[in-house]
Structure formats: C-alpha cells, structure tokens
Design a protein around this motif. Sequence first.
Motif, PDB file in Angstrom:
ATOM      1  N   VAL A 124       0.857  -1.190   0.000  1.00  0.00           N
ATOM      2  CA  VAL A 124       0.000   0.000   0.000  1.00  0.00           C
ATOM      3  C   VAL A 124       0.891   1.237   0.000  1.00  0.00           C
ATOM      4  O   VAL A 124       1.804   1.364   0.821  1.00  0.00           O
ATOM      5  CB  VAL A 124      -0.956   0.010   1.211  1.00  0.00           C
ATOM      6  N   LEU A 140       0.852   5.221   0.456  1.00  0.00           N
ATOM      7  CA  LEU A 140       0.048   6.337   0.982  1.00  0.00           C
ATOM      8  C   LEU A 140       0.507   7.637   0.332  1.00  0.00           C
ATOM      9  O   LEU A 140       1.679   8.004   0.450  1.00  0.00           O
ATOM     10  CB  LEU A 140       0.213   6.449   2.496  1.00  0.00           C
ATOM     11  N   VAL A 161      -3.279   4.944  -2.157  1.00  0.00           N
ATOM     12  CA  VAL A 161      -4.319   5.597  -1.351  1.00  0.00           C
ATOM     13  C   VAL A 161      -4.063   7.099  -1.341  1.00  0.00           C
ATOM     14  O   VAL A 161      -3.012   7.553  -0.882  1.00  0.00           O
ATOM     15  CB  VAL A 161      -4.309   5.047   0.096  1.00  0.00           C
ATOM     16  N   GLU A 162      -4.993   7.878  -1.852  1.00  0.00           N
ATOM     17  CA  GLU A 162      -4.842   9.338  -1.921  1.00  0.00           C
ATOM     18  C   GLU A 162      -6.039  10.015  -1.256  1.00  0.00           C
ATOM     19  O   GLU A 162      -7.194   9.699  -1.554  1.00  0.00           O
ATOM     20  CB  GLU A 162      -4.710   9.773  -3.382  1.00  0.00           C
ATOM     21  N   LEU A 211      -7.172   4.442  -5.015  1.00  0.00           N
ATOM     22  CA  LEU A 211      -8.306   4.879  -4.190  1.00  0.00           C
ATOM     23  C   LEU A 211      -8.179   6.384  -3.966  1.00  0.00           C
ATOM     24  O   LEU A 211      -7.270   6.843  -3.284  1.00  0.00           O
ATOM     25  CB  LEU A 211      -8.299   4.146  -2.845  1.00  0.00           C
ATOM     26  N   ARG A 212      -9.083   7.154  -4.576  1.00  0.00           N
ATOM     27  CA  ARG A 212      -9.062   8.616  -4.418  1.00  0.00           C
ATOM     28  C   ARG A 212     -10.071   9.031  -3.363  1.00  0.00           C
ATOM     29  O   ARG A 212     -11.057   8.343  -3.137  1.00  0.00           O
ATOM     30  CB  ARG A 212      -9.424   9.298  -5.737  1.00  0.00           C
ATOM     31  N   GLN A 260      -9.735   9.117  -0.258  1.00  0.00           N
ATOM     32  CA  GLN A 260      -9.717   8.138   0.838  1.00  0.00           C
ATOM     33  C   GLN A 260      -8.550   8.419   1.777  1.00  0.00           C
ATOM     34  O   GLN A 260      -7.507   7.773   1.665  1.00  0.00           O
ATOM     35  CB  GLN A 260      -9.540   6.725   0.257  1.00  0.00           C
ATOM     36  N   ALA A 309      -6.093   8.056   4.734  1.00  0.00           N
ATOM     37  CA  ALA A 309      -5.770   7.021   5.727  1.00  0.00           C
ATOM     38  C   ALA A 309      -5.987   7.602   7.116  1.00  0.00           C
ATOM     39  O   ALA A 309      -5.625   8.748   7.379  1.00  0.00           O
ATOM     40  CB  ALA A 309      -4.327   6.568   5.553  1.00  0.00           C
ATOM     41  N   LEU A 346      -9.211   3.249   6.605  1.00  0.00           N
ATOM     42  CA  LEU A 346      -9.574   4.332   5.680  1.00  0.00           C
ATOM     43  C   LEU A 346     -10.942   4.907   6.032  1.00  0.00           C
ATOM     44  O   LEU A 346     -11.754   5.179   5.160  1.00  0.00           O
ATOM     45  CB  LEU A 346      -9.620   3.795   4.232  1.00  0.00           C
TER      46      LEU A 346
END
Length: 477
Positions: free
Chosen positions: A6, A8, A33-34, A252-253, A255, A257, A272
């Motif tokens: 993943v 980040l 993950v953004e 994943l926009r 979203q 963490a 998330l």
Amino acid sequence: MGRPVVVLGGGISGLAACFHLTRGARPPKVVLVEASERLGGWIHSVRGPDGAVFELGPRGIRPAGELGARTLLLVSELGLESEVLPVPGHHPAARNRFLYVDGSLHALPSGLRGLLRPSPPFSKPLLWAGLRELTAPRSKDPDETVHSFALRRLGPEVASLAMDSLCRGVFAGNSQELSIRSCFPSLFQAEQSHRSVLLGLLLGAGKRPQPDSALIQKARAERWSQWSLRGGLETLPQALDAYLTSKGVTILRGQPACSLTLEAGGFWKVSLGDSSLEANHVISAVPAPVLSQLLPLKAAPLASTLATITAVSVAVVNLQYQGAQLPVQGFGHLVPSSEDPGVLGIVYDSVAFPEQDGSPPGLRVTVMLGGSWLHALEAGGQVLSQEVLGQLAQEAAATQLGLKEPPSRCLVHLHQNCIPQYTLGHWQKLEMVTRFLAAQKLPLTLAGASYEGVAVNDCIESGRQAAIHVLGADPNS
C-alpha cells in the motif's frame, strides 16, 4: 498474490513509487491511497480560456545530474518526449537570473568577466569570495546553518544576499535556520572531501554512471537549464495515473488514511474511515507530520521525530497581463529577506515557456509569497485572504517589474505546509528514523519531500528508492 503493497499519498513521490513497483521482475499487487480526488500533489496545472497554462506549483524541472537524467528517462518511458518544452543553454531564461536589491533588479554575474569586475549588489568582484573560499579552513562541526556556512566560506555579502535569497527561492525558508548538510548536501560534502567547495564541486563531478537515452543526450547537447511539458507539468502525474491504471494498480481517491495498526502476523491494517486494507508493506509518501499521526503506539518514538519535520506555506499568485513587457529577459528574480520579508521572488513564465502564453499571447509571471513571514503571521492567528495576497502580488509586480496596469487574470493559491524545512540537525532525525525502522523491523518505507530533497527530481527519486527497497526486502509481497 498475498497482501498488496500500500502506497500512501498520490503526489509525485507516491506515483513514482507505484511506477517502479510495477517494473520489478515479480511486481507485487499495489494499492495507491490518496486523500484528495486528484493525483499529483503540489504539481497542478490549469488552463485559461485563452489556452494559457498556469502552474499552481512547480513550473520547471532541472535536467542536470543523475536525478535530472532519471526524470527524463521516466518521461521517455511514459511516451511524453514530444510534449517536452526545453530551455536550452543559450536562452535568456537559462543565462539570466536577477536579484531585487535596493529597489533595483541586478543580474547575477555569470562567466569569467562577471567574476572579475564588481557587479552590484555586490561591492567587490565575486572572485574575492572565491579566493577566500579556497583558503577558508574546513569546519569540524557535523552541521551548521546555511547562513553560517556561507558567511564563513564566502563572506557577509554572499551570505546575506545570495544565499539568503536562494534559501527563500528553493525552500521558502530562513538561511539562518536551514541546514547546509541537508539542504545543500553537495556543498557540505565538497568542503568535507576537498576542504574547498569550489575544488570539491570541480573535482567531484561526473563520477557516478549516468542513465542514458536519446532525450537525455539531447538535453546534455543543448545544455538545457530546465524543461516543462506543453500542457503543463501536471501532464506527468496524469500520464503516470494512466500507466498505473493500465498495469492493474488499484487507485483509491478521496480516501484519507486514518490509522496504521501492526497486526500479530507482521502485516499492516490500514484504516480508511469506512473500510480498511491489509498490507504486507506500506510506503508512506505523505508529509512526515501526517504520517506521525497515523502510526501505532509501538512506533511513538518514530512518530515524535517525524512530527518535528515541519513545513512552511507558500502563496503562489499567477498574473497575466495583456500588451505588457518585462524590463529584463531571464528566468526571474529572487528577493532577499532584507528587501521584502513577504515576497520570495517572481518567475517570468513567459520568457522560459512562451508556448504556454495562450492566444492572443499574454505576459505571464508568478509571484511567490510566504515562508518565515507567512509562518509568523499564521502562528499569530492572522489569516490573509486571497484578495490581500493577490493585492500584495500585484503591488510587487508593479514595484519590481513596472507592471502597473491591472492584470487580465490573477489566480491566488495558498499551499499550506507545502515545503518541508530541513533545519539544523535534520540529518540526525533521518538517522534516528532509519535506526528505529531497522531495529523494529517495521515493514514501512518512507518517501517524499520531508526527507532528502524538496525538488520534483528528488521526490521522484525517493519514490524509486522506496520501490527498490520494498522489492528487495519483501519477496513475498
């Protein structure tokens, strides 16, 4: 395939990490993950109704050195060669840079003639600073501020005018707080290795093998000082987005963490908000203080160190003028803190990249405001409105460049905490982080501007190095 890696943060560091993860011999499953809805981080280009391109963040990339070459290699691998707008060595934007001192623009000296004669705002020929530098003793301190280093080796004028301005231009920072070892490692190493910065830079260059491609050869042959892309620098993250999607990377926009929990099996649970992910390894390409908030209690010593790597805010004001002309041709000018604590400098966008001027072409300049001055205002609870920032920028353009007419466009963007500050002793923080990660065997790798360079090239390289580390350290990912 097991659990994914993943990543980040979908800025340029995170995108580069994902790109290089997919290039491994046995690429792992990758999830990016953004927190926001768009990728690219501070790299953000917008187009006006007349087709003009305005850069809200970085506006040009330097091709010099190994890291500059690696970024050009990435451009080629993404098929963007035909989009590159170069600034060759003979171009005014490559040759001419200015300082605004005592109410006037002064060209920075270049070439031998420039060093041999006095060139305002410097009272003596810069050759004297060079001779002083060759004979100055080496420091025994493991680190010192940029100001102290420049004062000791190059004298008070170079320290208070040139290096002060350079720190403001690159880091929006204060040369009396920033670390020479971390901000300008080549200068620090040159003194350590050769007792002289000038000798060290002359003798230490070109030892490492350089990446090669047709585009890199062209950049070297034409001595490019910088380059952009026809539609703006955001074309680069957009191309990376398309490439990663084609390679099956899950993006994943929107979203953010919320927390990282280390599970009993030695893998991460990435929360998330409404959902969570399991990860064999996490590459964090979010700012150090953001990561510090996500870490579990077990990593409290790491979190407390990361929280001290702070950043400053910068207001970027893009101005467009119809029928106006600049008094000089060049890349732009920097402003020392003694002249104006608020205005860091003005970039003459139309000189370097006239192809982005739109139709009919308008003169584009970008005023940078912020750094320590803005930090002090924010600390005092004062918030400057977009109107006030726009007004300050227009006043600076009128006073410093004679652009007295109102602009046809004024875009104001305040980038909160956008440039990390490598203050005195930053290297010790990085050593502590490395030691802690190794001792705890945490499956966590750090990338991004918080650590070893704030330029686009540095960020891309940090992503590449993170990917190399993960591919080597985690064969089961």
